[in-house]
Enzyme design. Structure first.
Site, short mmCIF file in Angstrom:
data_model
loop_
_atom_site.label_atom_id
_atom_site.label_comp_id
_atom_site.label_asym_id
_atom_site.label_seq_id
_atom_site.Cartn_x
_atom_site.Cartn_y
_atom_site.Cartn_z
N PRO A 1 0.82 -1.22 0.00
CA PRO A 1 0.00 0.00 0.00
C PRO A 1 0.86 1.26 0.00
CG PRO A 1 0.16 -0.87 2.21
CD PRO A 1 0.90 -1.83 1.34
N GLY A 2 0.50 2.21 -0.83
CA GLY A 2 1.17 3.50 -0.82
C GLY A 2 0.19 4.58 -0.43
N ARG B 1 -0.76 16.13 -9.91
CA ARG B 1 -1.88 15.20 -10.10
C ARG B 1 -3.09 15.81 -10.83
NH1 ARG B 1 -4.53 12.73 -6.75
NH2 ARG B 1 -4.40 10.74 -7.84
N TYR C 1 -3.71 13.79 -14.19
CA TYR C 1 -4.80 12.79 -14.13
C TYR C 1 -6.18 13.41 -13.99
CZ TYR C 1 -0.75 10.24 -12.21
OH TYR C 1 0.49 9.72 -11.96
N CYS D 1 3.65 28.65 -16.48
CA CYS D 1 3.15 29.17 -17.75
C CYS D 1 2.61 28.04 -18.62
CB CYS D 1 4.25 29.95 -18.46
SG CYS D 1 4.79 31.30 -17.44
N GLU D 2 1.55 27.47 -18.20
CA GLU D 2 0.84 26.38 -18.91
C GLU D 2 -0.63 26.52 -18.54
OE1 GLU D 2 1.93 23.55 -20.66
OE2 GLU D 2 4.09 23.68 -20.33
N1 LLP Z 1 2.94 -1.68 -6.02
C1 LLP Z 1 3.23 -1.42 -7.31
C2 LLP Z 1 3.94 -2.42 -8.09
C3 LLP Z 1 2.83 -0.20 -7.87
O1 LLP Z 1 3.08 0.04 -9.15
C4 LLP Z 1 2.15 0.75 -7.08
C5 LLP Z 1 1.74 2.04 -7.62
C6 LLP Z 1 1.90 0.44 -5.72
C7 LLP Z 1 2.30 -0.80 -5.22
C8 LLP Z 1 1.22 1.37 -4.77
O2 LLP Z 1 -0.09 1.61 -5.16
P1 LLP Z 1 -1.07 2.43 -4.18
O3 LLP Z 1 -1.34 1.58 -2.97
O4 LLP Z 1 -0.40 3.69 -3.83
O5 LLP Z 1 -2.29 2.64 -4.99
N2 LLP Z 1 0.97 8.75 -9.52
C9 LLP Z 1 -0.33 8.13 -9.52
C10 LLP Z 1 -0.31 6.74 -8.89
C11 LLP Z 1 0.66 5.81 -9.56
C12 LLP Z 1 0.69 4.48 -8.91
C13 LLP Z 1 1.80 3.66 -9.44
N3 LLP Z 1 1.97 2.39 -8.83
C14 LLP Z 1 -1.30 9.06 -8.81
O6 LLP Z 1 -0.92 10.14 -8.42
O7 LLP Z 1 -2.48 8.73 -8.68
#
Ligand code: LLP
Length: 418
Positions: free
Chosen positions: A276-277, A314, A318, A345-346
């Site tokens: 989890p991130g 973000r 997105y 400037c975008e």
């Molecule tokens: N494991 C892998 C292999 C991943 O590619 C990712 C996220 C995670 C774990 C963690 O995922 P989470 O639990 O955070 O959903 N920049 C984008 C999100 C990109 C996520 C990339 N991979 C945003 O701002 O929404």
């Protein structure tokens, strides 16, 4: 529970007013709550009960070493995608034996660094990468503990840029190729099959995509077992969503229970790792910004703030929604509908469209849910310095990253000789 709350009309992080942080450290500035990170991590940890598990926090979401250190102190593992992230984990006191290494394009030197540090698992994303891991491990004279990151071709029903587990995505090994890849890996002298990994996307707000993916992964585990290939860990990736805008994602308990129920239903009682991130960091931080000017056209009002798409990418990348709220609530000023725009400037340098706000120049705003994929994606476009990061801990604040200075901006650049 939020650790960012109004007290007498003023927004606080834990016990500290955000206006006092803006005054001390300037804007734009990211502010995190220690208790928020810890509470989220612990919710997942407790949800597993006594089921063997490792929470491998996805470093990419927020990689400040103070954040990594807090989680390491709780016993967290880490999901990394580069040598740089592993170096951060080590610097923060993380345990490499709880590290999983994901990513589609790991270089030989990155693999060598990870293998020398004895990470738990190299999560391999292609058969070509398997050959590379074998070669690097052989050169080092070590055995590489591996998993294949499989691609179950499940739609996570999220933004296409953060969907990773469908067959059109570059990630993982297809289910058709995975079985043969495991058979091949099991025959390699410097490879030890450890697990199976799967990550289908991010900001997922229901359990069904996770359960669908799990079902497919478990069928593979059973097929491999019949072939004598034993899987020792299920790495079920990250992806659990958060509330940005009123979404109601599963709770930590619902998410973890659906996994445990899924594996029990298959009679597969394996340790689980998750990556989890966003769940841990997303609502653990906000970005503070100051209104420089307001501008009123015939069809639009603009609140022009000092943070831009370089600080928080973000929304531009997105079309992501972040709540934007005043740090000091006003009862008297006129509310109007504003586009909250930054200095870059975008035309895409917008933090939020059509927000009802009562603002004037000099006011402070908080952009909410900015703890994940926010500072880490900040950049220097328009030669803007990346913001400071501050961690609140109860009634104290710690500067965990200084605002960049101009020397750092040009460090590494040189003039041509006369
Ligand atoms: N494991 C892998 C292999 C991943 O590619 C990712 C996220 C995670 C774990 C963690 O995922 P989470 O639990 O955070 O959903 N920049 C984008 C999100 C990109 C996520 C990339 N991979 C945003 O701002 O929404």
């Amino acid at each position: 529970m939020s650790f960012f709350e109004y007290r007498h009309g003023e927004l606080f992080a834990e016990q500290v007013s955000l206006s006092s942080i803006a005054e001390q450290y300037g804007t734009p500035c990211f502010v995190y709550s220690r208790r928020a990170f810890e509470t989220k991590w612990q919710a997942l940890d407790e949800a597993f009960g006594d089921h063997p598990h490792t929470i491998c926090y996805a470093v990419k979401a927020n990689s400040n070493i103070a954040v990594l250190n807090l989680l390491a102190r709780l016993g967290s593992g880490f999901d990394i995608v580069s040598e740089g992230e592993l170096r951060r984990v080590l610097k923060a006191g993380g345990d490499p034996s709880k590290v999983v290494f994901s990513g589609v394009a790991k270089s030989k030197s990155e693999l060598a660094f990870a293998l020398s540090n004895k990470v738990r698992s190299i999560n391999i994303e292609s058969v070509a990468e398997l050959e590379r891991v074998q070669e690097v491990a052989q050169t080092l004279g070590v055995t590489a503990s591996i998993a294949f990151r499989v691609n179950p071709d499940v739609d996570p029903e999220t933004h296409p840029y953060i969907s990773t587990g469908m067959d059109k995505a570059k990630f993982g090994v297809t289910m058709e190729a995975a079985f043969d890849a495991y058979v091949r890996a099991a025959q390699m002298p410097n490879i030890e099959v450890h697990g199976i990994a799967c990550h289908i996307g991010s900001q997922i707000t229901k359990t069904s995509p996770f359960s669908d993916a799990l079902e497919i992964v478990l069928n593979m585990v059973k097929r491999l077992a019949a072939e004598g290939i034993e899987i020792k860990q299920l790495d079920l990736g990250g992806g659990l969503g958060i509330d940005y805008q009123g979404e109601t994602p599963p709770s930590a308990n619902e998410y973890v229970q659906s996994m445990i129920n899924g594996i029990k239903a298959h009679g597969v009682d394996l340790p689980i790792a998750i990556e989890p991130g966003r769940y841990i960091s997303g609502n653990s931080g906000v970005m503070l910004t100051k209104v420089e000017f307001t501008k009123h056209n015939a069809s639009k009002n603009f609140a022009i703030v000092d943070a831009g798409m370089n600080d928080l990418l973000r929304p531009a990348l997105y079309q992501a929604f972040h709540k934007i709220v005043p740090i000091n609530e006003k009862t008297t000023a006129d509310t109007a509908t504003y586009d909250v725009v930054g200095p870059v400037c975008e035309s895409a340098c917008v933090l939020g469209y059509d927000r009802d706000l009562a603002v004037e120049a000099g006011d402070l705003l908080a952009v909410m849910s900015a703890g994940a994929y926010s500072f880490v994606m900040a950049n220097n476009y328009n030669s803007r310095r990346r913001p400071a990061e501050v961690m609140v801990d109860g009634d104290s604040t710690h500067l965990i990253r200084q605002r960049e200075n101009f020397e750092q901006l040009v460090a590494g650049e040189t003039l041509l000789p006369e």
